[in-house]
Design a protein around this motif. Structure first.
Motif, short mmCIF file in Angstrom:
data_model
loop_
_atom_site.label_atom_id
_atom_site.label_comp_id
_atom_site.label_asym_id
_atom_site.label_seq_id
_atom_site.Cartn_x
_atom_site.Cartn_y
_atom_site.Cartn_z
N LYS A 109 -23.07 151.43 55.70
CA LYS A 109 -23.30 152.37 56.82
C LYS A 109 -22.02 152.48 57.68
O LYS A 109 -21.60 153.57 58.07
N ILE A 110 -21.37 151.33 57.96
CA ILE A 110 -20.13 151.35 58.76
C ILE A 110 -19.04 152.10 58.00
O ILE A 110 -18.30 152.90 58.58
N ALA A 111 -18.94 151.86 56.69
CA ALA A 111 -17.94 152.55 55.86
C ALA A 111 -18.15 154.07 55.92
O ALA A 111 -17.19 154.84 56.01
N LYS A 112 -19.40 154.47 55.90
CA LYS A 112 -19.75 155.89 55.94
C LYS A 112 -19.40 156.51 57.29
O LYS A 112 -18.85 157.61 57.38
N GLN A 113 -19.71 155.76 58.37
CA GLN A 113 -19.46 156.27 59.74
C GLN A 113 -17.96 156.39 60.02
O GLN A 113 -17.51 157.35 60.64
N ARG A 114 -17.17 155.40 59.56
CA ARG A 114 -15.78 155.35 59.96
C ARG A 114 -14.81 155.95 58.94
O ARG A 114 -13.67 156.24 59.28
N GLY A 115 -15.24 156.07 57.68
CA GLY A 115 -14.31 156.53 56.66
C GLY A 115 -14.85 157.71 55.87
O GLY A 115 -15.93 158.22 56.14
N HIS A 116 -14.08 158.12 54.86
CA HIS A 116 -14.51 159.23 54.00
C HIS A 116 -15.36 158.67 52.84
O HIS A 116 -15.56 157.45 52.73
N ASP A 117 -15.80 159.54 51.97
CA ASP A 117 -16.73 159.15 50.92
C ASP A 117 -16.09 158.15 49.94
O ASP A 117 -16.77 157.27 49.40
N ARG A 161 -17.62 154.53 48.76
CA ARG A 161 -17.80 154.16 47.35
C ARG A 161 -17.07 152.84 47.03
O ARG A 161 -17.59 152.00 46.30
N LEU A 162 -15.87 152.69 47.61
CA LEU A 162 -15.10 151.47 47.37
C LEU A 162 -15.86 150.24 47.90
O LEU A 162 -16.01 149.24 47.19
N VAL A 163 -16.33 150.33 49.13
CA VAL A 163 -17.06 149.20 49.75
C VAL A 163 -18.32 148.90 48.94
O VAL A 163 -18.61 147.73 48.62
N THR A 164 -19.06 149.94 48.57
CA THR A 164 -20.28 149.76 47.77
C THR A 164 -19.95 149.07 46.45
O THR A 164 -20.62 148.11 46.04
N GLY A 165 -18.87 149.54 45.80
CA GLY A 165 -18.47 148.98 44.50
C GLY A 165 -18.10 147.51 44.60
O GLY A 165 -18.52 146.70 43.76
#
Length: 446
Positions: free
Chosen positions: A106-114, A118-122
């Protein structure tokens, strides 16, 4: 930057980013907590993540570098986000992976691009599937120990050389444990037994210190938030830090120099043992002297302390020979003994810093020596555990000042009983307190 004032993980990432840019972790944590709307539980999680990531920085960064190609090209906040997620997965056993994954993505989505999302999720799913990279694959033993305990290689090698492999490894195995919360009872206003029962009535768990007299170790509460603290019944001080003053043979009418006094913990400790005597407390900065006066006011000893802005290396030019009954030099140092309490110290200091500080410490000892009365004690202390700033300075001082002798440093709890050297060396793994060095130097003639 997020404006979420109640999300501990998001606030932790922002705080870590600021620390990465040079801010002090303890000040940042306090500022964020003051401005936030977090619950007590979330404040604990936030604080734990920030300190934990800093403590394990080299370990976490190693994992990220192994898991992400070109990790050095990532924006700092992305590295902090990955570090904080991995920290929670590895070191916080009560936090479910589901919560870590959801919040981090959620933080990755709010602060960064897609792509960042994807990188954080991976990365998180790779860890969940395969586990973390094996530290045993690091071939060099010093580097492997450095990564596993998150301490720079120069410090690993220095401690191993000075303490031996076994003691160094034992010490390093303890430095990422939480620091004790300890207080010094203000004998001017109360007694340890009275204060302990008052604190317990407020919900604290309290035990007497095994390190220092008039010291209590607290848990289940924040010592600085109690009305008893505001009323001056105690001050917050590490157990080891109380030992230099407790070893001074003070009389109630003594005039004592505290050469490097701010923020005033030891000045007020000396003042509590005086009645008609006086502490002369020096510091380079006026602003820091105000802190000493505030502490003295709260503890009810402000009339026993005189503050003066002065570089301790100029003491002999400002004060006449044999002015002081006793002198405390709690010298500016690398602070390596505080590594558990101030985790970023380990990354900030270098061997060159240590050598530079040793020269300053030696200059301070030289400068204060003439102003001590014959028969008086010069107590030298540091919150470091490195020989360059400790034993080497004492040996150099005694070699160049034959009118001084080393005196056995005593403690109320008879610490390190049976030791052969007069100096007292406390390591972070000895009692769970800060690392400290204390040397007593008596002036035997002019």
């Amino acid at each position: 930057m997020s404006t979420n004032k109640s999300n501990p993980r998001s606030l932790a990432v922002e705080t870590l980013e600021r620390v990465h840019n040079g801010a002090y972790s303890n000040l940042q944590i306090n500022n964020v907590i003051s401005a936030s709307e977090m619950s007590e539980k979330d404040i604990r999680l936030f604080t734990n993540i920030v300190y934990g990531v800093i403590q394990h920085r080299l370990t976490l960064n190693y994992y990220v570098q192994q898991l992400v190609s070109h990790a050095d090209k990532l924006q700092p906040w992305v590295i902090e986000l990955l570090d904080s997620a991995i920290y929670q997965m590895v070191y916080l056993d009560k936090v479910p992976n589901r919560a870590i994954f959801n919040e981090s993505i959620k933080i990755a989505k709010q602060r960064g691009h897609d792509g960042i999302r994807r990188l954080v999720t991976g990365v998180l799913h790779t860890i969940a599937r395969r586990g973390l990279p094996d530290l045993q694959q690091i071939k060099d033993p010093a580097e492997r120990l450095s990564i596993s305990v998150s301490v720079p290689v120069w410090l690993i090698k220095t401690l191993t050389n000075q303490l031996g492999q076994t003691k160094a490894e034992h010490l390093l195995a303890t430095i990422n444990q939480p620091a004790n919360q300890s207080i010094r009872v203000n004998r001017v206003k109360t007694t340890p037994a009275e204060l302990q029962s008052q604190l317990e009535a407020e919900g604290f768990t309290v035990r007497p210190s095994v390190v220092a007299a008039d010291a209590l170790v607290l848990s289940h509460g924040v010592a600085a938030h109690s009305a008893l603290f505001k009323a001056g019944l105690y001050t917050i001080q590490d157990e080891s830090a109380m030992l230099p003053v407790q070893a001074l043979p003070l009389a109630e009418s003594d005039v004592v120099l505290d050469a490097c006094a701010a923020p005033g913990g030891k000045s007020t400790q000396i003042a509590e043992r005086l009645t008609t005597g006086k502490v002369v407390a020096l510091d380079l900065h006026e602003k820091k002297l105000k802190k000493i006066q505030e502490n003295a006011q709260r503890l009810g000893v402000v009339d026993r302390i005189t503050t003066q802005a002065l570089d301790a290396r100029r003491v002999a030019t400002e004060f006449a020979p044999q002015t002081f009954d006793h002198i405390l030099v709690d010298a500016p140092c690398s602070g390596i003994g505080l590594i558990r309490r101030e985790p970023e110290i380990r990354y900030e200091k270098t061997l060159a810093d240590v050598e530079k500080l040793a020269n300053i410490q030696q200059a301070i000892l030289d400068a204060v020596a003439p102003t001590l009365k014959v028969g008086g004690m010069l107590m030298y202390s540091t919150c470091t555990i490195l020989d360059q700033e400790n034993m080497a300075n004492v040996q150099e001082f005694l070699a160049t000042h034959p009118n001084f002798e080393a005196v056995y440093v005593t403690t109320k709890h008879d610490l390190k009983a049976g030791r052969t050297e007069p100096e007292l060396k406390i390591y972070p793994d000895d009692y769970g307190s800060d690392g400290f060095f204390v040397a007593g130097l008596r002036k035997v003639s002019e």
